[in-house]
Design a protein around this motif. Structure first.
Motif, PDB file in Angstrom:
ATOM      1  N   THR A  62       0.815  -1.211   0.000  1.00  0.00           N
ATOM      2  CA  THR A  62       0.000   0.000   0.000  1.00  0.00           C
ATOM      3  C   THR A  62       0.854   1.270   0.000  1.00  0.00           C
ATOM      4  O   THR A  62       0.332   2.369   0.134  1.00  0.00           O
ATOM      5  N   ASP A  63       2.170   1.109  -0.142  1.00  0.00           N
ATOM      6  CA  ASP A  63       3.048   2.282  -0.190  1.00  0.00           C
ATOM      7  C   ASP A  63       4.019   2.144  -1.352  1.00  0.00           C
ATOM      8  O   ASP A  63       4.044   1.136  -2.065  1.00  0.00           O
ATOM      9  N   TYR A  64       4.839   3.171  -1.569  1.00  0.00           N
ATOM     10  CA  TYR A  64       5.751   3.211  -2.708  1.00  0.00           C
ATOM     11  C   TYR A  64       7.204   2.907  -2.331  1.00  0.00           C
ATOM     12  O   TYR A  64       8.085   3.005  -3.179  1.00  0.00           O
ATOM     13  N   VAL A  65       7.472   2.575  -1.070  1.00  0.00           N
ATOM     14  CA  VAL A  65       8.852   2.383  -0.624  1.00  0.00           C
ATOM     15  C   VAL A  65       9.198   0.905  -0.430  1.00  0.00           C
ATOM     16  O   VAL A  65      10.195   0.405  -0.966  1.00  0.00           O
ATOM     17  N   GLN A  66       8.374   0.199   0.326  1.00  0.00           N
ATOM     18  CA  GLN A  66       8.691  -1.187   0.687  1.00  0.00           C
ATOM     19  C   GLN A  66       8.862  -2.121  -0.515  1.00  0.00           C
ATOM     20  O   GLN A  66       9.740  -2.995  -0.491  1.00  0.00           O
ATOM     21  N   ALA A 179       1.306  10.356  -1.283  1.00  0.00           N
ATOM     22  CA  ALA A 179       0.402  10.005  -2.382  1.00  0.00           C
ATOM     23  C   ALA A 179      -0.758   9.118  -1.931  1.00  0.00           C
ATOM     24  O   ALA A 179      -1.902   9.307  -2.364  1.00  0.00           O
ATOM     25  N   ALA A 180      -0.473   8.160  -1.065  1.00  0.00           N
ATOM     26  CA  ALA A 180      -1.510   7.216  -0.631  1.00  0.00           C
ATOM     27  C   ALA A 180      -2.599   7.881   0.207  1.00  0.00           C
ATOM     28  O   ALA A 180      -3.684   7.323   0.374  1.00  0.00           O
ATOM     29  N   GLN A 181      -2.330   9.087   0.730  1.00  0.00           N
ATOM     30  CA  GLN A 181      -3.289   9.763   1.603  1.00  0.00           C
ATOM     31  C   GLN A 181      -4.077  10.854   0.898  1.00  0.00           C
ATOM     32  O   GLN A 181      -4.967  11.475   1.504  1.00  0.00           O
ATOM     33  N   LEU A 182      -3.796  11.097  -0.375  1.00  0.00           N
ATOM     34  CA  LEU A 182      -4.397  12.235  -1.071  1.00  0.00           C
ATOM     35  C   LEU A 182      -5.919  12.141  -1.178  1.00  0.00           C
ATOM     36  O   LEU A 182      -6.630  13.121  -0.951  1.00  0.00           O
ATOM     37  N   ILE A 194      -4.314  13.632  -7.667  1.00  0.00           N
ATOM     38  CA  ILE A 194      -4.208  12.263  -7.156  1.00  0.00           C
ATOM     39  C   ILE A 194      -3.688  11.305  -8.224  1.00  0.00           C
ATOM     40  O   ILE A 194      -4.122  11.355  -9.378  1.00  0.00           O
ATOM     41  N   ASN A 195      -2.762  10.434  -7.823  1.00  0.00           N
ATOM     42  CA  ASN A 195      -2.244   9.394  -8.712  1.00  0.00           C
ATOM     43  C   ASN A 195      -3.355   8.451  -9.147  1.00  0.00           C
ATOM     44  O   ASN A 195      -4.290   8.185  -8.387  1.00  0.00           O
ATOM     45  N   GLY A 196      -3.229   7.914 -10.364  1.00  0.00           N
ATOM     46  CA  GLY A 196      -4.278   7.067 -10.926  1.00  0.00           C
ATOM     47  C   GLY A 196      -4.650   5.883 -10.074  1.00  0.00           C
ATOM     48  O   GLY A 196      -5.846   5.592  -9.880  1.00  0.00           O
ATOM     49  N   ASN A 197      -3.654   5.154  -9.542  1.00  0.00           N
ATOM     50  CA  ASN A 197      -3.985   3.946  -8.782  1.00  0.00           C
ATOM     51  C   ASN A 197      -4.730   4.267  -7.491  1.00  0.00           C
ATOM     52  O   ASN A 197      -5.671   3.570  -7.107  1.00  0.00           O
ATOM     53  N   TYR A 198      -4.348   5.359  -6.834  1.00  0.00           N
ATOM     54  CA  TYR A 198      -5.028   5.718  -5.594  1.00  0.00           C
ATOM     55  C   TYR A 198      -6.408   6.307  -5.866  1.00  0.00           C
ATOM     56  O   TYR A 198      -7.329   6.158  -5.043  1.00  0.00           O
TER      57      TYR A 198
END
Length: 269
Positions: A62-66, A179-182, A194-198
């Motif tokens: 659910t994030d962009y780092v891990q 991004a995940a919270q937008l 907002i990013n497309g996937n979110y």
């Protein structure tokens, strides 16, 4: 002698089983992915891989780092969630050596209404939330510039930040948010990019809900293709090339075009 022969045969069978198990393990591809749309697209590609003897294990994030850290450490064989500018920025910031195997699709970035319903309602001090990671923030700012809301400095490129805003006629408050919270922030701001996937995860349609969005023929579309990523040196792995081929299949194209209502656009021939 007969006893020794029996022991040898038993050992040979045991080692053969171990070898067979090793080969089976080698046919499993572990891929990290964002829940939507990436994991969904991978599930469409999975039967095509099965036909070639590969098993696909999808690990959702659910994030962009891990997912990048997991590929770098070898925990995952590949991931599918990011575009090339984000990957480049991540490598530079984290000292990682991740590479793209190939492009799959593009997700238009959209501007969505929060406390204000229309761009016509923008007034001095209106707030707009944007992604806080480098490459996506620049992309959001260029969308705002295309709408005449701000002006960025010449040559800012896709590393632009709010510090590169040279003209802000509405004195907009640009708020940087993960991004995940937008999508969740919409109730607290006037607008959000907002990013497309979110956006998809939040039930937002880029066609019907976005007040403005990047176009498929824009520079952003060419620059921000979502890629299949792996550790440097593994990009020619037969298993990962088979995965890329499955992701660039007509089956995947048909699924994308019939499922996402323009929020995901195939970029392969």
């Amino acid at each position: 002698m007969k006893k020794l022969l029996t022991i040898c045969l038993t050992l040979a069978i045991f080692l053969g089983c171990l070898g067979g198990c090793g080969k089976q393990e080698d046919k499993t591809i572990r891929v990290g992915a964002s829940i939507t749309p990436h994991a969904e697209i991978l599930r469409i590609a999975e039967p095509l891989l099965n036909e070639q003897g590969y098993q696909l294990e999808i690990v959702e994030f659910t994030d962009y780092v891990q997912p990048n850290l997991a590929v770098e450490s070898g925990e995952l064989d590949a991931n599918f969630f990011q575009h090339q500018p984000y990957l480049d920025d991540f490598n530079a910031s984290n000292g990682t050596s991740l590479v793209s195997i190939g492009s799959v699709h593009y997700e238009p970035l959209g501007l969505y209404a929060g406390k204000l319903a229309s761009l016509d309602e923008i007034a001095a001090g209106s707030s707009i939330a944007v992604p806080n990671d480098g490459s996506n923030e620049a992309r959001a700012l260029y969308l705002l510039e295309s709408l005449g809301l701000i002006t960025l400095s010449d040559g800012a490129g896709f590393t632009a930040t709010i510090q590169d805003i040279t003209d802000n006629p509405f004195s907009l408050e640009i708020i940087e948010i993960e991004a995940a919270q937008l999508a969740r922030s919409l109730q607290d701001v006037d607008f959000a990019v907002i990013n497309g996937n979110y956006a998809i995860q939040a039930g937002l349609s880029v066609k019907t809900d976005a007040l403005a969005a990047e176009t498929s023929d824009s520079l952003s579309a060419a620059s921000y293709a979502n890629v299949l990523c792996c550790a440097e040196g593994n990009e020619n792995s037969p298993a990962l090339l088979a995965l890329l081929e499955a992701l660039q299949s007509e089956e995947v194209r048909a699924f994308i075009e019939s499922t996402y209502d323009g929020a995901v656009i195939p970029l392969f021939d």
